[in-house]
Design a protein around this motif. Structure first.
Motif, short mmCIF file in Angstrom:
data_model
loop_
_atom_site.label_atom_id
_atom_site.label_comp_id
_atom_site.label_asym_id
_atom_site.label_seq_id
_atom_site.Cartn_x
_atom_site.Cartn_y
_atom_site.Cartn_z
N ASP A 194 8.16 26.22 5.06
CA ASP A 194 7.16 25.78 5.34
C ASP A 194 6.46 25.69 6.91
O ASP A 194 5.92 24.94 6.74
CB ASP A 194 7.24 24.72 4.68
N ARG A 249 12.73 12.62 -12.18
CA ARG A 249 12.19 13.81 -12.16
C ARG A 249 13.51 14.64 -13.29
O ARG A 249 13.13 15.48 -13.65
CB ARG A 249 12.42 13.95 -10.80
N LYS A 303 10.52 16.93 -1.27
CA LYS A 303 10.47 17.07 -2.33
C LYS A 303 10.03 17.87 -3.26
O LYS A 303 10.19 18.18 -4.24
CB LYS A 303 9.89 15.71 -2.79
N GLU A 304 8.71 18.60 -2.39
CA GLU A 304 7.70 19.92 -3.16
C GLU A 304 8.73 20.89 -3.78
O GLU A 304 8.43 21.09 -4.11
CB GLU A 304 6.68 20.08 -2.21
N HIS A 305 10.14 20.55 -3.02
CA HIS A 305 11.19 21.88 -3.23
C HIS A 305 12.31 21.18 -4.26
O HIS A 305 13.15 22.11 -4.29
CB HIS A 305 11.84 21.73 -2.34
N GLU A 306 11.70 20.00 -4.57
CA GLU A 306 12.71 19.55 -4.93
C GLU A 306 14.33 18.85 -4.47
O GLU A 306 16.01 19.04 -5.81
CB GLU A 306 13.07 19.97 -7.33
N ASP A 333 8.77 13.92 2.26
CA ASP A 333 7.83 14.45 0.97
C ASP A 333 7.98 15.84 1.19
O ASP A 333 7.56 16.45 -0.28
CB ASP A 333 7.21 13.78 1.61
N LYS A 334 7.83 16.75 2.23
CA LYS A 334 7.57 17.93 1.84
C LYS A 334 8.68 18.41 1.58
O LYS A 334 8.46 19.39 0.09
CB LYS A 334 7.74 18.56 3.23
#
Ligand code: PLP
Length: 393
Positions: A391, A26, A349-352, A346-347
């Motif tokens: 979130d 990433r 990860k959406e914010h790095e 996983d959630k």
């Protein structure tokens, strides 16, 4: 055709390493400064200068001597130096024969387990626990028995531990300062553990060993004391490494200590040597044995981790996360904002944000943050923690 257990271990690396590998990829795509990688316990503090100067000095020495095999247990003079250092710190009287140098704590634990496990044995771990324990315990043919830590302070739940001990219990593994929770077991808790193990060993008619996994021993905050476990329980086997305190994780250097107080310690020492031999270790890296000879008394640099810990706690407080304030090591155990830790990771990860889900540590509902990373990365991750919290609102 193959050993399918080994194949599946290789095909499915640990959750920590999977996330770490994801982070590396990433970073190539969006830039290293945009990924907040809290996945792995790679020290961010550089190894002390003395390590570098010892390497330079050793670079001038006779290469034939420097790179030669040592005794399987390690160079005897170096082991004596390590024993002397331990004796100064803990008021003990160890000598070279009590130490067996290893490729880090991982090898030390694996060798110790191999040395004691017989068919049908059970090994107790305190959950959440370092995931590789399961791999080593099962590889050496024992059954892993998980005993949850106390929920109020994450110390060892002594009644639960006592209830889990059977006639098959061969050892208990503890890790203090603890990965992943950051707790340092109190003297009282360890004394309580020692009396449970002494009582149960007598009932079983054979010793229950205590494997003290201590790669974070020097990494404690606020001047906290880490009790020396062999002085509390005779049948302790210490597994140590310089991976974390001297920031040498890739160099693979540590030890098994079999104290002279252990029951049949000579036989146990032989079994440790035999296990190292059976597992094909030959000897610990010779060059780094010599580095340790020169650096054994250096203090760990705790100030950087202490600062990182404070910055991260402030961010987590600001957004109202629930977490366990670490007393040692460099991990924070944070409550996931949903029951499914993997889904939460996983959630994130959406914010790095790369946070290790708790499932492979043997419990659900939490994530582990390794804050052995650049201070700037922690500061820059503030927004992401805020967005992740929103979130769930
Ligand atoms: N035990 C614990 C609790 C760890 O966290 C680690 C590494 O992260 C190890 C053992 C293995 O350490 P080493 O690098 O010394 O093999």
């Amino acid at each position: 055709m193959l050993n399918t257990t080994m194949q599946s271990l290789g095909a499915a690396p640990s959750a920590i390493r999977t996330l770490f590998a994801y982070g590396a990829e990433r970073k190539k795509v969006i830039g290293a400064d945009k990924v907040f990688d809290y996945s792995i316990g790679n020290p961010s503090v550089p190894a002390p200068e003395e390590v570098g100067s010892a390497l330079v000095e050793l670079g001038q020495a006779d290469p034939v001597a420097i790179h030669a095999y040592t005794q399987a247990a390690g160079d005897p003079d170096i082991r004596q130096r390590i024993a002397d250092s331990l004796n100064r710190q803990h008021g003990t009287s160890y000598d070279a024969s009590n130490l067996y140098l290893t490729c880090g704590a991982a090898a030390a634990i694996s060798i110790s387990l191999k040395a004691i496990i017989e068919p049908g044995d059970e090994i107790i771990v305190i959950s959440p626990y370092f995931p590789e324990y399961r791999v080593w315990i099962e590889t050496h043919g024992a059954r892993i028995v998980e005993v949850p830590a106390r929920l109020d302070n994450f110390e060892i739940d002594l009644p639960a531990l006592e209830a889990a001990i059977t006639a098959h219990t061969k050892a208990v593994i503890i890790n203090t300062p603890n990965n992943p929770v950051g707790v340092v077991y109190s003297l009282e808790n360890l004394q309580g553990l020692a009396s449970v193990l002494t009582r149960k060993s007598e009932q079983n008619g054979r010793p229950i060993f205590l494997i003290a996994d201590e790669p974070y021993r020097e990494l404690v905050y606020g001047g906290r004391e880490v009790p020396w476990v062999p002085s509390i329980y005779d049948n302790t086997i210490v597994c140590y490494s310089w991976s974390k305190c001297l920031s040498l994780p890739g160099e693979r250097i540590g030890y098994v200590l079999v104290p002279p107080t252990a029951t049949e310690h000579v036989a146990l020492t032989q079994a440790v040597s035999g296990a190292g031999r059976a597992l094909g270790f030959i000897c610990a890296p010779a060059l780094f044995q010599r580095i340790i000879e020169r650096c054994v008394d250096l203090p760990a640099d705790i100030a950087t981790y202490e600062r990182n810990r404070q910055i991260l706690c402030d961010i987590l407080d600001e957004f109202g996360y629930t977490y366990i304030e670490p007393q040692g090591a460099f991990y924070l155990w944070v409550k996931a904002l949903e029951d499914d830790a993997q889904a939460f990771s996983d959630k994130a990860k959406e914010h790095e944000l790369l946070l290790v889900p708790s499932d492979s540590f043997g419990v659900g509902g939490w994530v582990r943050l390794g804050y052995c990373i650049a201070e700037e990365t922690i500061r820059n991750s503030r927004e992401a923690f805020g967005a992740l919290k929103r979130d769930y609102e």
